[in-house]
Design an enzyme around this catalytic site. Structure first.
Site, PDB file in Angstrom:
ATOM      1  N   ARG A 131     -43.851-127.464 -50.626  1.00 30.74           N
ATOM      2  CA  ARG A 131     -42.822-127.634 -49.601  1.00 30.74           C
ATOM      3  C   ARG A 131     -41.814-128.693 -50.049  1.00 30.74           C
ATOM      4  NH1 ARG A 131     -41.108-124.474 -46.245  1.00 30.74           N
ATOM      5  NH2 ARG A 131     -43.175-124.049 -45.360  1.00 30.74           N
ATOM      6  N   GLN A 181     -43.988-113.553 -48.061  1.00 23.45           N
ATOM      7  CA  GLN A 181     -42.624-114.075 -47.892  1.00 23.45           C
ATOM      8  C   GLN A 181     -42.189-114.812 -49.167  1.00 23.45           C
ATOM      9  OE1 GLN A 181     -40.486-115.192 -44.735  1.00 23.45           O
ATOM     10  NE2 GLN A 181     -40.402-117.397 -45.017  1.00 23.45           N
ATOM     11  N   ARG A 226     -43.216-118.519 -56.714  1.00 24.00           N
ATOM     12  CA  ARG A 226     -43.423-119.908 -56.293  1.00 24.00           C
ATOM     13  C   ARG A 226     -44.890-120.268 -56.137  1.00 24.00           C
ATOM     14  NH1 ARG A 226     -41.913-120.556 -49.856  1.00 24.00           N
ATOM     15  NH2 ARG A 226     -43.077-118.758 -49.075  1.00 24.00           N
ATOM     16  N   HIS A 285     -34.604-122.139 -54.240  1.00 29.82           N
ATOM     17  CA  HIS A 285     -34.745-122.634 -52.861  1.00 29.82           C
ATOM     18  C   HIS A 285     -34.654-124.171 -52.832  1.00 29.82           C
ATOM     19  CE1 HIS A 285     -36.170-122.980 -48.805  1.00 29.82           C
ATOM     20  NE2 HIS A 285     -36.468-121.696 -48.713  1.00 29.82           N
ATOM     21  N   ASP A 306     -29.692-121.352 -40.418  1.00 34.31           N
ATOM     22  CA  ASP A 306     -30.386-120.479 -41.371  1.00 34.31           C
ATOM     23  C   ASP A 306     -29.459-119.291 -41.658  1.00 34.31           C
ATOM     24  OD1 ASP A 306     -32.201-119.178 -42.947  1.00 34.31           O
ATOM     25  OD2 ASP A 306     -33.797-119.065 -41.425  1.00 34.31           O
ATOM     26  N   GLU A 328     -29.333-122.876 -51.295  1.00 32.48           N
ATOM     27  CA  GLU A 328     -30.160-121.992 -52.110  1.00 32.48           C
ATOM     28  C   GLU A 328     -29.329-120.889 -52.767  1.00 32.48           C
ATOM     29  OE1 GLU A 328     -33.125-120.523 -49.311  1.00 32.48           O
ATOM     30  OE2 GLU A 328     -33.029-122.364 -48.173  1.00 32.48           O
TER      31      GLU A 328
HETATM   32  C1  BG6 Z   1     -35.305-120.268 -46.049  1.00 28.18           C
HETATM   33  C2  BG6 Z   1     -35.226-119.130 -45.072  1.00 28.18           C
HETATM   34  O1  BG6 Z   1     -34.756-119.880 -47.262  1.00 28.18           O
HETATM   35  O2  BG6 Z   1     -36.667-120.622 -46.234  1.00 28.18           O
HETATM   36  C3  BG6 Z   1     -35.855-119.574 -43.760  1.00 28.18           C
HETATM   37  O3  BG6 Z   1     -33.877-118.745 -44.888  1.00 28.18           O
HETATM   38  C4  BG6 Z   1     -37.277-120.039 -43.993  1.00 28.18           C
HETATM   39  O4  BG6 Z   1     -35.802-118.507 -42.839  1.00 28.18           O
HETATM   40  C5  BG6 Z   1     -37.283-121.109 -45.070  1.00 28.18           C
HETATM   41  O5  BG6 Z   1     -37.803-120.556 -42.793  1.00 28.18           O
HETATM   42  C6  BG6 Z   1     -38.672-121.620 -45.416  1.00 28.18           C
HETATM   43  O6  BG6 Z   1     -39.492-120.584 -45.828  1.00 28.18           O
HETATM   44  P1  BG6 Z   1     -40.990-120.837 -46.217  1.00 28.18           P
HETATM   45  O7  BG6 Z   1     -41.604-119.498 -46.524  1.00 28.18           O
HETATM   46  O8  BG6 Z   1     -40.983-121.742 -47.410  1.00 28.18           O
HETATM   47  O9  BG6 Z   1     -41.624-121.500 -45.026  1.00 28.18           O
END
Ligand code: BG6
Length: 303
Positions: free
Chosen positions: A58, A82, A87, A167, A212, A277
């Site tokens: 994170r 997702q 990653r 990201h 977002d 990003e």
């Molecule tokens: C961003 C998305 O790139 O990443 C968001 O646009 C998302 O919608 C965020 O909440 C974090 O994603 P994750 O999977 O790392 O919790």
């Protein structure tokens, strides 16, 4: 003096004679620290980020591939998690180089190459996306700048569609005093407002609630993309340039979204980060058998 590069316990660190330094976890090839010579950290990393390979890190610069966001169920990526698997897979370190050819002084830049290919994926992930690919991710550290380049090769005998994105969690002092220039008149999809499309009216985007958005700014006549400038209190803080990456997601989860994230600490940390990003995520990039694709972005610190 030469750049000093060290790899131990799956964590790579590199330091230039100037004092600029970068840390990259082989888990996700995630950049977790980028410091300029003055010792200032340029990236935001959550204090509760898992650094043990149990979930994506994170903060820093997680790499998104081959799908951005929740995969569409009917798509070839539909079974993936997702943001895909780049990653949270272990990458290999391919080596370092210093290139004078690109106009850089050999002792004041270092390029770090990381690789991930289909054969390195967990068997379960491979079954969910059974394509043969090779990724080379190059992180180049220079005085006051960090360049990220992703090279994707289709090594199989059938085409595949992918998305890719850097990201990047930029560290800012105060999100309420942070703004982004360079997006005016760009269309964007607003995920906070039912994924409807709008056109940016402001020359300087500011933040006062959850944001977002996926921007797709038009490219210039010579096909280049307008640099984005992140400002703090009106002064330039970061300049973000892109090549081959038409989209930019701008994300800050604000109070409630961050509260709900178990790996985001401190809870008021939303005030001190802004995700910018660069990527190619508003459509799919098709890569035919044997073909390759490349996307590059660079972050320059103005501190
Ligand atoms: C961003 C998305 O790139 O990443 C968001 O646009 C998302 O919608 C965020 O909440 C974090 O994603 P994750 O999977 O790392 O919790």
């Amino acid at each position: 003096a030469q750049p000093v590069v060290d790899l131990s316990d799956n964590v790579l660190t590199a330091r230039l004679p100037s004092g600029d330094a970068v840390t990259v976890y082989l888990y996700g090839a995630t950049v977790t620290s980028w410091k300029t010579a003055n010792g200032e950290e340029q990236l935001f990393v959550s204090q509760a980020a898992a650094l043990d390979g149990s979930k994506p890190i994170r903060g820093g610069i997680p790499l998104v591939f081959p799908v951005f966001g929740p995969p569409p169920k009917s798509h070839a990526t539909g079974q993936l998690a997702q943001h895909g698997f780049a990653r949270n897979s272990y990458w290999e370190f391919l080596g370092k180089s210093s290139s004078e050819s690109q106009g850089r002084k050999a002792d004041n830049s270092v390029k770090l190459d990381f690789g991930l290919s289909s054969s390195m994926l967990d068997e379960a992930v491979r079954r969910k996306w059974p394509y043969e690919f090779g990724l080379v991710y190059s992180v180049t550290l220079e005085k006051n700048s960090l360049e990220c380049q992703l090279h994707v090769q289709n090594k199989g005998d059938q085409p595949f569609d992918f998305q890719a994105l850097f990201h990047t969690y930029l560290a800012v002092k105060d999100i309420s005093k942070t703004a982004v220039k360079g997006l005016q008149s760009s269309p964007y999809v607003d995920k906070v407002r039912s994924a409807q499309t709008f056109t940016e009216s402001s020359p300087s985007l500011t933040f006062s609630s959850e944001t977002d958005r996926v921007y797709t700014p038009p490219s210039l006549k010579d096909n280049t993309l307008v640099p984005l400038v992140v400002t703090e209190d009106g002064a330039e803080r970061f300049v973000v340039t892109r090549d081959g990456l038409p989209d930019v997601t701008v994300w800050n989860g604000w109070v409630d979204k961050i509260k709900a994230m178990g790996d985001f600490e401190p809870k008021d940390g939303w005030k001190r980060y802004l995700c910018i990003e660069p990527g190619t995520v508003s459509s799919w990039t098709r890569l035919e058998a044997g073909d390759a694709w490349e996307g590059t972005c660079a972050f320059e610190s103005k501190l």
